[in-house]
Design a protein around this motif. Structure first.
Motif, mmCIF file in Angstrom:
data_model
loop_
_atom_site.group_PDB
_atom_site.id
_atom_site.type_symbol
_atom_site.label_atom_id
_atom_site.label_comp_id
_atom_site.label_asym_id
_atom_site.label_seq_id
_atom_site.Cartn_x
_atom_site.Cartn_y
_atom_site.Cartn_z
ATOM 1 N N SER A 89 0.815 -1.222 0.000
ATOM 2 C CA SER A 89 0.000 0.000 0.000
ATOM 3 C C SER A 89 0.844 1.265 0.000
ATOM 4 O O SER A 89 0.344 2.335 0.326
ATOM 5 C CB SER A 89 -0.934 0.000 1.224
ATOM 6 N N ARG A 90 2.129 1.145 -0.365
ATOM 7 C CA ARG A 90 2.985 2.320 -0.452
ATOM 8 C C ARG A 90 3.892 2.173 -1.659
ATOM 9 O O ARG A 90 4.528 1.125 -1.845
ATOM 10 C CB ARG A 90 3.815 2.486 0.823
ATOM 11 N N ALA A 91 3.973 3.194 -2.469
ATOM 12 C CA ALA A 91 4.784 3.135 -3.684
ATOM 13 C C ALA A 91 6.236 2.847 -3.343
ATOM 14 O O ALA A 91 6.809 3.451 -2.434
ATOM 15 C CB ALA A 91 4.683 4.461 -4.442
ATOM 16 N N GLY A 92 6.819 1.899 -4.072
ATOM 17 C CA GLY A 92 8.228 1.574 -3.894
ATOM 18 C C GLY A 92 8.501 0.476 -2.899
ATOM 19 O O GLY A 92 9.646 0.025 -2.777
ATOM 20 N N ILE A 93 7.463 0.024 -2.166
ATOM 21 C CA ILE A 93 7.636 -1.065 -1.204
ATOM 22 C C ILE A 93 6.833 -2.258 -1.696
ATOM 23 O O ILE A 93 5.619 -2.174 -1.887
ATOM 24 C CB ILE A 93 7.193 -0.651 0.210
ATOM 25 N N TYR A 94 7.514 -3.371 -1.907
ATOM 26 C CA TYR A 94 6.910 -4.558 -2.510
ATOM 27 C C TYR A 94 6.969 -5.722 -1.526
ATOM 28 O O TYR A 94 7.886 -5.817 -0.698
ATOM 29 C CB TYR A 94 7.656 -4.915 -3.798
ATOM 30 N N LEU A 95 5.990 -6.631 -1.637
ATOM 31 C CA LEU A 95 5.884 -7.761 -0.727
ATOM 32 C C LEU A 95 5.916 -9.062 -1.507
ATOM 33 O O LEU A 95 5.360 -9.160 -2.612
ATOM 34 C CB LEU A 95 4.581 -7.689 0.082
ATOM 35 N N ALA A 96 6.552 -10.085 -0.913
ATOM 36 C CA ALA A 96 6.610 -11.396 -1.560
ATOM 37 C C ALA A 96 6.704 -12.484 -0.507
ATOM 38 O O ALA A 96 7.308 -12.297 0.553
ATOM 39 C CB ALA A 96 7.816 -11.481 -2.505
ATOM 40 N N GLY A 97 6.087 -13.632 -0.790
ATOM 41 C CA GLY A 97 6.187 -14.790 0.086
ATOM 42 C C GLY A 97 5.215 -14.750 1.246
ATOM 43 O O GLY A 97 4.137 -14.151 1.181
ATOM 44 N N GLY A 98 5.604 -15.370 2.356
ATOM 45 C CA GLY A 98 4.725 -15.552 3.498
ATOM 46 C C GLY A 98 4.311 -14.279 4.198
ATOM 47 O O GLY A 98 3.381 -14.298 5.008
ATOM 48 N N VAL A 99 4.964 -13.166 3.908
ATOM 49 C CA VAL A 99 4.550 -11.899 4.508
ATOM 50 C C VAL A 99 3.146 -11.523 4.058
ATOM 51 O O VAL A 99 2.447 -10.760 4.727
ATOM 52 C CB VAL A 99 5.569 -10.791 4.154
#
Length: 436
Positions: free
Chosen positions: A368-378
């Motif tokens: 939900s913030r530009a430039g911050i990406y999420l992957a995997g179990g998070v």
């Protein structure tokens, strides 16, 4: 704009992201709270004596910086120009360590090993696996007798270290500031915490050593591991002749994990049964498990839990009521395995506050913030391969954003070379002579 990407979490997903970035020519800085990278599944990456490409790809890669025993504390700035504050802890063991293993046997402090799902113990000074990155020992100062302010009451490891690699007088490193164009969060989820073990107690967990969680079974099946990759009875380390897998609160991720475990167990000479504590035979999440059970010719039943007896010296006696007729079933087995639920990492609220991210209804972070990406179990229940695919996809998105930023800004003009500087100086000298 910096050309570095910060990867928070040094587990399998985070390492996949770092390798993908490095192969694309982008520098990656990996921040990992533990003493090694690879996470609790790192044993899977060192089996058969060869490092998995995900570990081999980060070991000596100049484009990847590994910060172990480190934690993300602050994030400022915006996409393309983040400034991350990294807090670091001392390892108390230097690079002079040659893994002679003289230290660990003499250490008097033993605690359950988080890398073996608590099935074994480790010392305060330890190395979780035969091969690790970094490939040196570390001291868990929180379990060491020398934890401040105890002022070094124990020097056993120091006395036996031929390499002179152990130094309790090492001061904490200064905090780091890392500039990053983007941040990839790969901090994973939790599948073996106190609350989960407590929830399994109603199914007999904790009453007998041969009642395991699926996390513990997973660790037994890994090589290298506590039992060499075989399912054994923890009570006597013997090979079970029969086992019952009990799936509770089934999710798609849990079904995939149990399906893989079924395939591994099928090669071992034991009678295997599965009971699913659900009345919904048509649950799509169960399809992988149903297919695996059919391929392995393993009975798959549906029912509700009744209880379990654990007579001393005898077999375990789990009981359940079968669906749809409610018939009571009691089965004598050597091993009972209870499926473990996964939960959001306990540090999710703190991470959300630091990074300005939102949390969904299940307690997982949301992009939900530009430039911050999420992957995997998070993001929730994600298997290893799915996490790797997400890491690849996220890296591709990051690379596209970096290229777009470069196109907007344009190439940075090259600075003057040596010849140009000499010509410039000569022109200035001549100008001085004329004006003088």
């Amino acid at each position: 704009m910096t050309d570095t990407v910060l990867v928070v979490g040094g587990g399998l997903t985070g390492l996949q992201a770092a390798v993908e970035l490095a192969e694309a020519g982008v520098c990656a800085t990996v921040v990992e709270k533990g003493p090694i990278v690879g996470g609790k599944r790192a044993a899977m990456l060192t089996g058969e004596g060869d490092l998995d490409p995900r570990l081999a790809g980060v070991a000596d890669n100049p484009a990847i910086a590994l910060l172990t025993l480190s934690e993300l504390r602050t994030v400022e700035g915006e996409e393309g120009d983040f400034v991350a504050g990294i807090h670091r802890l001392p390892r108390y063991v230097t690079d002079d360590c040659t893994r002679c293993n003289h230290c660990s046997p003499v250490c008097p402090q033993a605690v359950p090993s988080e890398y073996d799902a608590g099935l074994t113990s480790r010392k305060a000074i330890h190395s979780p696996f035969p091969q690790t990155i970094p490939d040196i020992y570390a001291i868990d100062i929180n379990t060491c007798l020398n934890m401040p302010p105890n002022y070094l009451p124990c020097q056993r490891c120091v006395d036996v270290c031929d390499d002179k690699a152990i130094h309790f007088d090492i001061t904490p490193p200064d905090p780091l500031e890392v500039r990053a164009a983007a941040i990839i969060l790969a901090t994973g989820y939790v599948d073996d915490d106190e609350s989960e073990r407590a929830s399994l107690a109603e199914f007999g967990y904790g009453q007998h050593p041969d009642i395991l969680s699926s996390v513990e079974l997973q660790r037994l099946l890994e090589v290298p591991g506590p039992s060499g990759g075989f399912a054994v009875r923890p009570s006597d380390e013997g090979y079970p002749e029969s086992a019952l897998l009990v799936l509770t609160r089934v999710s798609a991720g849990a079904a995939w994990v149990m399906a893989n475990q079924l395939r591994r167990l099928a090669g071992q000479d034991l009678r295997l049964d599965v009971v699913v504590l659900s009345a919904d035979r048509e649950d799509p999440a169960l399809e992988p498990l149903t297919v695996a059970a059919g391929e392995c010719r393993v009975p798959l039943r549906f029912g509700s839990w009744v209880g379990i007896d654990t007579p001393p010296g005898g077999k375990l006696l789990p009981r359940f009521a079968g669906f749809p007729d409610g018939e009571r079933v009691e089965q004598a087995v050597d091993l009972v395995v209870l499926s473990s639920e996964v939960h959001p990492h306990p540090e999710v609220p703190a991470l959300a506050e630091k990074l300005g991210l939102e949390i969904d209804a299940q307690g997982y972070l949301q992009p939900s913030r530009a430039g911050i990406y999420l992957a995997g179990g998070v993001l929730g229940t994600v298997g290893i391969e799915a996490g790797a695919e997400q890491a690849r996809a996220v890296v591709q998105t990051v690379l596209e954003r970096l290229r777009a930023e470069e196109d907007e800004v344009g190439p940075v003009p090259a600075g003057p070379g040596r010849d140009q500087l000499e010509q410039l100086l000569l022109a200035l000298m001549r100008l001085g002579e004329k004006t003088g």
